[in-house]
Design a protein around this motif. Structure first.
Motif, PDB file in Angstrom:
ATOM      1  N   UNK A  50       0.852  -1.206   0.000  1.00  0.00           N
ATOM      2  CA  UNK A  50       0.000   0.000   0.000  1.00  0.00           C
ATOM      3  C   UNK A  50       0.883   1.250   0.000  1.00  0.00           C
ATOM      4  N   UNK A  51       1.930   1.246   0.847  1.00  0.00           N
ATOM      5  CA  UNK A  51       2.839   2.395   0.878  1.00  0.00           C
ATOM      6  C   UNK A  51       3.446   2.605  -0.507  1.00  0.00           C
ATOM      7  N   UNK A  52       3.987   1.511  -1.084  1.00  0.00           N
ATOM      8  CA  UNK A  52       4.721   1.630  -2.343  1.00  0.00           C
ATOM      9  C   UNK A  52       3.826   2.122  -3.474  1.00  0.00           C
ATOM     10  N   UNK A  53       2.598   1.603  -3.526  1.00  0.00           N
ATOM     11  CA  UNK A  53       1.736   1.959  -4.657  1.00  0.00           C
ATOM     12  C   UNK A  53       1.015   3.274  -4.461  1.00  0.00           C
ATOM     13  N   UNK A  54       0.703   3.631  -3.203  1.00  0.00           N
ATOM     14  CA  UNK A  54      -0.151   4.800  -2.973  1.00  0.00           C
ATOM     15  C   UNK A  54       0.583   5.914  -2.207  1.00  0.00           C
ATOM     16  N   UNK A  55       0.976   5.638  -0.975  1.00  0.00           N
ATOM     17  CA  UNK A  55       1.500   6.717  -0.111  1.00  0.00           C
ATOM     18  C   UNK A  55       2.796   7.314  -0.644  1.00  0.00           C
ATOM     19  N   UNK A  56       3.659   6.477  -1.273  1.00  0.00           N
ATOM     20  CA  UNK A  56       4.993   6.947  -1.667  1.00  0.00           C
ATOM     21  C   UNK A  56       4.938   7.976  -2.792  1.00  0.00           C
ATOM     22  N   UNK A  57       3.769   8.132  -3.414  1.00  0.00           N
ATOM     23  CA  UNK A  57       3.635   9.180  -4.424  1.00  0.00           C
ATOM     24  C   UNK A  57       3.836  10.551  -3.763  1.00  0.00           C
ATOM     25  N   UNK A 197      -6.822  -2.110   3.877  1.00  0.00           N
ATOM     26  CA  UNK A 197      -5.659  -1.339   3.417  1.00  0.00           C
ATOM     27  C   UNK A 197      -5.155  -0.432   4.544  1.00  0.00           C
ATOM     28  N   UNK A 198      -6.105   0.212   5.252  1.00  0.00           N
ATOM     29  CA  UNK A 198      -5.728   1.131   6.337  1.00  0.00           C
ATOM     30  C   UNK A 198      -5.040   0.362   7.460  1.00  0.00           C
ATOM     31  N   UNK A 199      -5.588  -0.800   7.791  1.00  0.00           N
ATOM     32  CA  UNK A 199      -5.021  -1.628   8.866  1.00  0.00           C
ATOM     33  C   UNK A 199      -3.607  -2.080   8.479  1.00  0.00           C
ATOM     34  N   UNK A 200      -3.437  -2.537   7.230  1.00  0.00           N
ATOM     35  CA  UNK A 200      -2.132  -3.034   6.799  1.00  0.00           C
ATOM     36  C   UNK A 200      -1.099  -1.915   6.713  1.00  0.00           C
ATOM     37  N   UNK A 201      -1.469  -0.788   6.132  1.00  0.00           N
ATOM     38  CA  UNK A 201      -0.463   0.269   5.973  1.00  0.00           C
ATOM     39  C   UNK A 201      -0.108   0.845   7.343  1.00  0.00           C
ATOM     40  N   UNK A 202      -1.056   0.892   8.265  1.00  0.00           N
ATOM     41  CA  UNK A 202      -0.754   1.364   9.622  1.00  0.00           C
ATOM     42  C   UNK A 202       0.194   0.391  10.314  1.00  0.00           C
ATOM     43  N   UNK A 203      -0.042  -0.908  10.125  1.00  0.00           N
ATOM     44  CA  UNK A 203       0.854  -1.920  10.703  1.00  0.00           C
ATOM     45  C   UNK A 203       2.250  -1.755  10.121  1.00  0.00           C
ATOM     46  N   UNK A 204       2.319  -1.518   8.801  1.00  0.00           N
ATOM     47  CA  UNK A 204       3.630  -1.289   8.163  1.00  0.00           C
ATOM     48  C   UNK A 204       4.319  -0.062   8.765  1.00  0.00           C
ATOM     49  N   UNK A 205       3.575   1.038   8.917  1.00  0.00           N
ATOM     50  CA  UNK A 205       4.187   2.268   9.446  1.00  0.00           C
ATOM     51  C   UNK A 205       4.661   2.074  10.882  1.00  0.00           C
ATOM     52  N   UNK A 206       3.910   1.295  11.665  1.00  0.00           N
ATOM     53  CA  UNK A 206       4.332   1.019  13.049  1.00  0.00           C
ATOM     54  C   UNK A 206       5.600   0.163  13.046  1.00  0.00           C
ATOM     55  N   UNK A 207       5.664  -0.784  12.101  1.00  0.00           N
ATOM     56  CA  UNK A 207       6.849  -1.656  12.003  1.00  0.00           C
ATOM     57  C   UNK A 207       8.091  -0.854  11.596  1.00  0.00           C
ATOM     58  N   UNK A 208       7.902  -0.009  10.578  1.00  0.00           N
ATOM     59  CA  UNK A 208       9.019   0.807  10.092  1.00  0.00           C
ATOM     60  C   UNK A 208       9.543   1.717  11.201  1.00  0.00           C
ATOM     61  N   UNK A 209       8.613   2.214  12.043  1.00  0.00           N
ATOM     62  CA  UNK A 209       9.013   3.145  13.103  1.00  0.00           C
ATOM     63  C   UNK A 209       9.757   2.429  14.222  1.00  0.00           C
ATOM     64  N   UNK A 210       9.491   1.152  14.431  1.00  0.00           N
ATOM     65  CA  UNK A 210      10.270   0.407  15.433  1.00  0.00           C
ATOM     66  C   UNK A 210      10.435  -1.048  15.037  1.00  0.00           C
ATOM     67  N   UNK A 211      11.342  -1.267  14.066  1.00  0.00           N
ATOM     68  CA  UNK A 211      11.518  -2.614  13.522  1.00  0.00           C
ATOM     69  C   UNK A 211      12.097  -3.601  14.532  1.00  0.00           C
TER      70      UNK A 211
END
Ligand code: HEC
Length: 246
Positions: A50-57, A197-211
């Protein structure tokens, strides 16, 4: 007495008439919640898509390197392929024009032009490297925000160029609704609803913030087990040492 009263009067009282500037985000259940929480890596991977296709724009992630993606369960070849699909600036070419090259695992995610402030008049989208940590309200509010767009209530008009969102500061935001049903096709066949999509991208952002959350939790559990073991040992040692004292 007067001093104490003065102290209490000094504490600022929220003006009763002021409505809160946005709705309180409902608490969500997250895989990474609590002291034993661990990231659902399938969700992290979908969230990356989701980040790669949408947010990263619009949003950059300048403190994240492509190599960091290995931590969400990708092998070296998959990481290389993702990195190589991004072009990043590479100084000035022999023709004097800015040159580009394919990114490698050591490169950071590029910041799109709008996030570099290169689009005149556009509101700058915040970098997402640590957003889940620094955004007031954290993951619950990011999820609420992403699913919180909708028509404003009667009599409310957001300022020009802003979208109504009851979880945004002052209930208006410059980000157009980024998600919609089937905005993306998930590789693992999961149905891409807006909420998913919201649940997954939020999980990704939480992971990226504290891997390293999972590692820290594992260390915590080991430390606890060690302390329990030490406690039991000391208990028996004490009994033995004092067993002759009557
Ligand atoms: C079309 C560009 C665009 C896209 C695509 C986009 N955003 Fe944004 N985003 C923005 C802008 C602009 C802001 C700043 C909004 C403001 O300050 O009013 C923003 C702000 C945010 C904020 C902070 C909100 C706040 O209250 O300050 C979050 C969280 C966010 N975006 C998440 C996402 C996620 C997750 C995605 C991908 C699903 C995404 N954005 C896609 C432009 C975008």
């Amino acid at each position: 007495m007067t001093l104490a009263a003065g102290l209490f009067i000094g504490v600022s009282q929220p003006a009763a008439a002021d409505p809160p500037s946005h709705d309180q985000a409902p608490h969500q259940h997250w895989s990474f919640d609590g002291p034993l929480g661990n990231f659902d890596l399938a969700s992290v991977q979908r969230g990356y898509a989701v980040y790669a296709e949408i947010c990263s724009v619009c949003h950059g992630m300048q403190h994240v390197r492509f190599g960091d993606l290995a931590g969400m369960g990708l092998n070296a070849a998959q990481v290389q392929a993702i990195a190589a699909s991004h072009k990043i600036p590479d100084g000035i070419g022999t023709d004097g024009a800015p040159a580009m090259r394919s990114a490698t695992a050591d490169d950071s995610f590029p910041t799109p032009p709008i996030a570099q402030g290169l689009i005149p008049g556009a509101v700058i989208p915040p970098d997402q490297s640590r957003l889940a940590e620094v955004y007031p309200g954290g993951p619950d509010r990011i999820y609420a925000l992403l699913t919180g767009y909708g028509p404003p209530p009667a009599g409310v008009t957001p300022p020009p160029g802003l979208f109504y969102n009851r979880f945004a500061q002052a209930r208006a935001i410059a980000m157009p609704p980024p998600l919609s049903d089937d905005a993306i096709e998930y590789a693992d066949g999961t149905k891409a609803t807006t909420e998913q999509e919201a649940r997954d991208v939020t999980t990704f952002l939480a992971w990226v913030a504290q891997p390293h959350l999972a590692e820290r939790h594992r260390t915590g559990v080991r430390v606890m087990l060690y302390l329990v073991f030490l406690g039991v040992l000391l208990f028996f040692l004490k009994r033995r040492l004092w067993s002759n004292v009557h």
